[in-house]
Design a protein around this motif. Structure first.
Motif, short mmCIF file in Angstrom:
data_model
loop_
_atom_site.label_atom_id
_atom_site.label_comp_id
_atom_site.label_asym_id
_atom_site.label_seq_id
_atom_site.Cartn_x
_atom_site.Cartn_y
_atom_site.Cartn_z
N VAL A 1 0.85 -1.19 0.00
CA VAL A 1 0.00 0.00 0.00
C VAL A 1 0.89 1.25 0.00
CG1 VAL A 1 -1.61 1.36 1.40
CG2 VAL A 1 -2.00 -1.10 1.08
N VAL A 2 1.88 1.27 0.87
CA VAL A 2 2.81 2.41 0.94
C VAL A 2 3.55 2.57 -0.38
CG1 VAL A 2 4.88 3.31 2.07
CG2 VAL A 2 3.05 2.31 3.45
N LEU A 3 4.02 1.45 -0.94
CA LEU A 3 4.73 1.52 -2.22
C LEU A 3 3.81 2.01 -3.33
CD1 LEU A 3 7.37 1.04 -3.72
CD2 LEU A 3 6.68 -1.35 -4.01
N THR A 4 2.55 1.61 -3.32
CA THR A 4 1.60 2.09 -4.33
C THR A 4 1.39 3.59 -4.21
OG1 THR A 4 0.49 -0.06 -4.38
CG2 THR A 4 -0.75 1.82 -5.25
N LEU A 5 1.28 4.09 -2.97
CA LEU A 5 1.11 5.53 -2.77
C LEU A 5 2.33 6.30 -3.24
CD1 LEU A 5 -0.63 5.48 0.72
CD2 LEU A 5 -1.68 6.03 -1.50
N ALA A 6 3.52 5.71 -3.10
CA ALA A 6 4.75 6.41 -3.47
C ALA A 6 5.17 6.19 -4.92
CB ALA A 6 5.89 5.96 -2.55
N ALA A 7 4.87 5.00 -5.45
CA ALA A 7 5.41 4.64 -6.76
C ALA A 7 4.39 4.01 -7.70
CB ALA A 7 6.60 3.69 -6.58
N GLY A 8 3.11 4.21 -7.41
CA GLY A 8 2.07 3.75 -8.33
C GLY A 8 2.05 2.26 -8.56
N ALA A 9 2.09 1.86 -9.81
CA ALA A 9 1.90 0.47 -10.20
C ALA A 9 2.94 -0.48 -9.62
CB ALA A 9 1.91 0.36 -11.73
N PHE A 10 4.09 0.02 -9.22
CA PHE A 10 5.10 -0.87 -8.64
C PHE A 10 4.56 -1.57 -7.39
CE2 PHE A 10 8.12 1.74 -11.09
CZ PHE A 10 8.77 0.72 -11.77
N GLY A 11 3.82 -0.86 -6.56
CA GLY A 11 3.25 -1.48 -5.37
C GLY A 11 2.31 -2.61 -5.71
N ILE A 12 1.48 -2.39 -6.70
CA ILE A 12 0.52 -3.40 -7.13
C ILE A 12 1.24 -4.59 -7.75
CG2 ILE A 12 -1.49 -3.83 -8.62
CD1 ILE A 12 -1.78 -0.61 -8.47
N LEU A 13 2.22 -4.32 -8.59
CA LEU A 13 2.96 -5.40 -9.24
C LEU A 13 3.72 -6.25 -8.22
CD1 LEU A 13 4.27 -3.42 -12.33
CD2 LEU A 13 2.67 -5.34 -12.39
N PHE A 14 4.38 -5.61 -7.27
CA PHE A 14 5.12 -6.37 -6.26
C PHE A 14 4.17 -7.13 -5.33
CE2 PHE A 14 8.83 -3.69 -7.37
CZ PHE A 14 9.74 -4.71 -7.58
N TYR A 15 2.98 -6.58 -5.07
CA TYR A 15 1.98 -7.32 -4.30
C TYR A 15 1.60 -8.60 -5.05
CZ TYR A 15 -2.30 -8.82 -2.09
OH TYR A 15 -3.26 -9.59 -1.48
N LEU A 16 1.39 -8.49 -6.36
CA LEU A 16 1.03 -9.67 -7.15
C LEU A 16 2.14 -10.71 -7.13
CD1 LEU A 16 -0.74 -7.94 -10.17
CD2 LEU A 16 -1.82 -9.33 -8.38
N VAL A 17 3.40 -10.26 -7.13
CA VAL A 17 4.53 -11.19 -7.01
C VAL A 17 4.50 -11.88 -5.67
CG1 VAL A 17 7.05 -11.35 -6.83
CG2 VAL A 17 6.02 -10.01 -8.67
N ALA A 18 4.33 -11.10 -4.59
CA ALA A 18 4.28 -11.68 -3.25
C ALA A 18 3.13 -12.67 -3.11
CB ALA A 18 4.15 -10.57 -2.19
N ARG A 19 2.02 -12.33 -3.70
CA ARG A 19 0.84 -13.20 -3.67
C ARG A 19 1.11 -14.50 -4.40
NH1 ARG A 19 -4.08 -13.31 -6.93
NH2 ARG A 19 -5.89 -13.55 -5.58
N GLU A 20 1.77 -14.40 -5.53
CA GLU A 20 2.11 -15.60 -6.33
C GLU A 20 3.11 -16.48 -5.57
OE1 GLU A 20 1.82 -18.10 -9.66
OE2 GLU A 20 0.61 -16.35 -9.15
N VAL A 21 4.11 -15.87 -4.98
CA VAL A 21 5.11 -16.62 -4.21
C VAL A 21 4.46 -17.30 -3.02
CG1 VAL A 21 7.17 -16.37 -2.75
CG2 VAL A 21 7.07 -15.24 -4.99
N LYS A 22 3.58 -16.59 -2.31
CA LYS A 22 2.89 -17.15 -1.14
C LYS A 22 2.01 -18.32 -1.55
CE LYS A 22 1.26 -16.61 3.17
NZ LYS A 22 2.04 -16.52 4.37
N ALA A 23 1.35 -18.22 -2.69
CA ALA A 23 0.48 -19.29 -3.17
C ALA A 23 1.29 -20.54 -3.54
CB ALA A 23 -0.33 -18.82 -4.38
N ARG A 24 2.50 -20.35 -4.00
CA ARG A 24 3.36 -21.48 -4.38
C ARG A 24 3.97 -22.17 -3.17
NH1 ARG A 24 2.32 -23.00 -9.37
NH2 ARG A 24 1.95 -21.22 -10.67
N ALA A 25 4.05 -21.44 -2.05
CA ALA A 25 4.69 -22.01 -0.83
C ALA A 25 3.77 -22.97 -0.09
CB ALA A 25 5.11 -20.88 0.10
#
Length: 98
Positions: A74-98
């Motif tokens: 959320v903080v990254l999205t407020l500061a850097a726009g789409a990067f926060g959303i993209l990195f959230y999607l990466v974290a979500r994908e990694v968590k789902a694989r674990a």
């Protein structure tokens, strides 16, 4: 590594390169300043703000299901726009694989 994760990382890399070039050319505040020069620019900036707010709402709700802590993204999205959303999607994908 899943195809989805590879695509997300490729998008982050390509968008990161474009963003780096824009930052070098205009600076952080310069990127925003150009959007205040006319109504077309203001429309694009407003559209980006609306999409980021909607994405933040989605991230916070989705985090309850996916088990990913949303606040750094959320903080990254407020500061850097789409990067926060993209990195959230990466974290979500990694968590789902674990």
């Amino acid at each position: 590594m899943s195809a989805r994760l590879l695509v997300l990382l490729a998008v982050i890399l390509a968008f990161g390169a474009l963003s780096f070039m824009a930052l070098m050319e205009a600076g952080y505040f310069g990127i925003f300043a150009q959007h205040f020069e006319n109504y077309a620019g203001m429309q694009v900036l407003t559209d980006l703000a609306i999409v980021c707010v909607l994405a933040i709402v989605w991230m916070v709700r989705d985090a309850k299901v996916s088990g990913v802590t949303p606040w750094p993204f959320v903080v990254l999205t407020l500061a850097a726009g789409a990067f926060g959303i993209l990195f959230y999607l990466v974290a979500r994908e990694v968590k789902a694989r674990a």
